[in-house]
Design a protein around this motif. Sequence first.
Motif, PDB file in Angstrom:
ATOM      1  N   HIS A  78      -0.412 -23.524  35.390  1.00 51.72           N
ATOM      2  CA  HIS A  78      -0.648 -23.245  34.074  1.00 51.72           C
ATOM      3  C   HIS A  78       0.202 -23.662  32.884  1.00 51.72           C
ATOM      4  CE1 HIS A  78      -2.535 -19.958  36.526  1.00 51.72           C
ATOM      5  NE2 HIS A  78      -3.269 -20.636  36.027  1.00 51.72           N
ATOM      6  N   LEU A  79       1.319 -24.434  33.172  1.00 50.87           N
ATOM      7  CA  LEU A  79       2.363 -25.083  32.305  1.00 50.87           C
ATOM      8  C   LEU A  79       2.879 -23.962  31.675  1.00 50.87           C
ATOM      9  CD1 LEU A  79       0.334 -28.196  30.994  1.00 50.87           C
ATOM     10  CD2 LEU A  79       1.911 -28.079  32.580  1.00 50.87           C
ATOM     11  N   ALA A  80       3.393 -23.041  32.319  1.00 49.09           N
ATOM     12  CA  ALA A  80       3.982 -21.829  31.819  1.00 49.09           C
ATOM     13  C   ALA A  80       5.212 -21.677  32.443  1.00 49.09           C
ATOM     14  CB  ALA A  80       3.240 -20.353  31.803  1.00 49.09           C
ATOM     15  N   PRO A  81       6.359 -20.824  32.103  1.00 48.35           N
ATOM     16  CA  PRO A  81       7.623 -20.728  32.656  1.00 48.35           C
ATOM     17  C   PRO A  81       7.417 -19.642  33.912  1.00 48.35           C
ATOM     18  CG  PRO A  81       7.677 -19.341  30.416  1.00 48.35           C
ATOM     19  CD  PRO A  81       6.298 -20.366  30.619  1.00 48.35           C
ATOM     20  N   PRO A  82       7.983 -19.949  34.932  1.00 46.89           N
ATOM     21  CA  PRO A  82       7.807 -19.122  36.186  1.00 46.89           C
ATOM     22  C   PRO A  82       8.264 -17.688  35.864  1.00 46.89           C
ATOM     23  CG  PRO A  82       9.116 -20.897  36.954  1.00 46.89           C
ATOM     24  CD  PRO A  82       8.896 -21.122  35.245  1.00 46.89           C
ATOM     25  N   LEU A  83       9.262 -17.418  35.045  1.00 44.12           N
ATOM     26  CA  LEU A  83       9.653 -16.048  34.672  1.00 44.12           C
ATOM     27  C   LEU A  83       8.569 -15.142  33.828  1.00 44.12           C
ATOM     28  CD1 LEU A  83      13.248 -16.480  33.862  1.00 44.12           C
ATOM     29  CD2 LEU A  83      12.521 -15.685  35.964  1.00 44.12           C
ATOM     30  N   LEU A  84       7.196 -15.830  33.477  1.00 43.98           N
ATOM     31  CA  LEU A  84       6.518 -15.065  32.925  1.00 43.98           C
ATOM     32  C   LEU A  84       5.617 -14.286  33.963  1.00 43.98           C
ATOM     33  CD1 LEU A  84       4.478 -15.109  30.377  1.00 43.98           C
ATOM     34  CD2 LEU A  84       2.962 -16.487  31.529  1.00 43.98           C
ATOM     35  N   TYR A  85       5.571 -14.901  35.240  1.00 43.92           N
ATOM     36  CA  TYR A  85       5.019 -14.009  36.438  1.00 43.92           C
ATOM     37  C   TYR A  85       5.938 -13.181  37.102  1.00 43.92           C
ATOM     38  CZ  TYR A  85       1.875 -17.953  35.208  1.00 43.92           C
ATOM     39  OH  TYR A  85       0.991 -18.920  34.803  1.00 43.92           O
ATOM     40  N   ALA A  86       7.208 -13.735  37.299  1.00 42.91           N
ATOM     41  CA  ALA A  86       8.145 -13.445  38.391  1.00 42.91           C
ATOM     42  C   ALA A  86       8.673 -12.130  37.914  1.00 42.91           C
ATOM     43  CB  ALA A  86       9.199 -14.433  38.524  1.00 42.91           C
ATOM     44  N   VAL A  87       8.880 -11.777  36.706  1.00 43.19           N
ATOM     45  CA  VAL A  87       9.596 -10.642  36.219  1.00 43.19           C
ATOM     46  C   VAL A  87       9.134  -9.485  36.583  1.00 43.19           C
ATOM     47  CG1 VAL A  87      10.765  -9.380  34.389  1.00 43.19           C
ATOM     48  CG2 VAL A  87      11.281 -11.790  34.659  1.00 43.19           C
ATOM     49  N   ALA A  88       7.655  -9.348  35.993  1.00 42.10           N
ATOM     50  CA  ALA A  88       6.695  -8.343  36.309  1.00 42.10           C
ATOM     51  C   ALA A  88       6.668  -8.157  37.835  1.00 42.10           C
ATOM     52  CB  ALA A  88       5.340  -8.640  35.576  1.00 42.10           C
ATOM     53  N   ALA A  89       6.291  -9.055  38.450  1.00 37.35           N
ATOM     54  CA  ALA A  89       6.022  -9.186  40.131  1.00 37.35           C
ATOM     55  C   ALA A  89       7.203  -8.397  40.777  1.00 37.35           C
ATOM     56  CB  ALA A  89       5.582 -10.315  40.466  1.00 37.35           C
ATOM     57  N   ILE A  90       8.374  -8.684  40.348  1.00 41.19           N
ATOM     58  CA  ILE A  90       9.436  -8.206  41.130  1.00 41.19           C
ATOM     59  C   ILE A  90       9.731  -6.729  40.720  1.00 41.19           C
ATOM     60  CG2 ILE A  90      11.491  -8.468  39.677  1.00 41.19           C
ATOM     61  CD1 ILE A  90      11.140 -10.446  42.858  1.00 41.19           C
TER      62      ILE A  90
END
Length: 156
Positions: A78-90
């Motif tokens: 999606h050409l987005a930073p990985p932390l966009l998904y990772a912080v909420a997932a963790i």
Amino acid sequence: MELLLILLDDAFFAAIPAVGFAMVFNVPVRFLKYCAFAGAVGHSFRRLLLYFDYPIEWSTFAAAALIGVITIAFAKRHLAPPLLYAVAAIIPMIPGSYAFNTVIGLVELSTQTQISPELLSEVVSNALKTVFILGALSVGLALPSLLYYRSRPIIK
């Protein structure tokens, strides 16, 4: 079959806070399902490792690393930073009960005139579990990014 139901239940109930915290962090709506998926897979993987009697610290480390790998794949797609998904997932793997029990134990220790060795042992154990789980979350989440986005080869 019982293990599969446990993992599906765990995945469902881990996806809810992942989406909730993604909304708090203003993640765009089109990415919420990916946050939910990463949180569900990571938490279920940790539960699977705990089912097979791995320690919670190492299970959390492996699950955080898996979330890191999954979110790097989402970020590339999606050409987005990985932390966009990772912080909420963790977030669903934050050791809230251990931290709470540590603080409660510290309050009980502060009110006692004579320190109980059992209570002191419990407080230290809960505090160390909290610290090691938080460390496992941060290092496990960072490790895939450190390896994937490495500018120099590991072996010369």
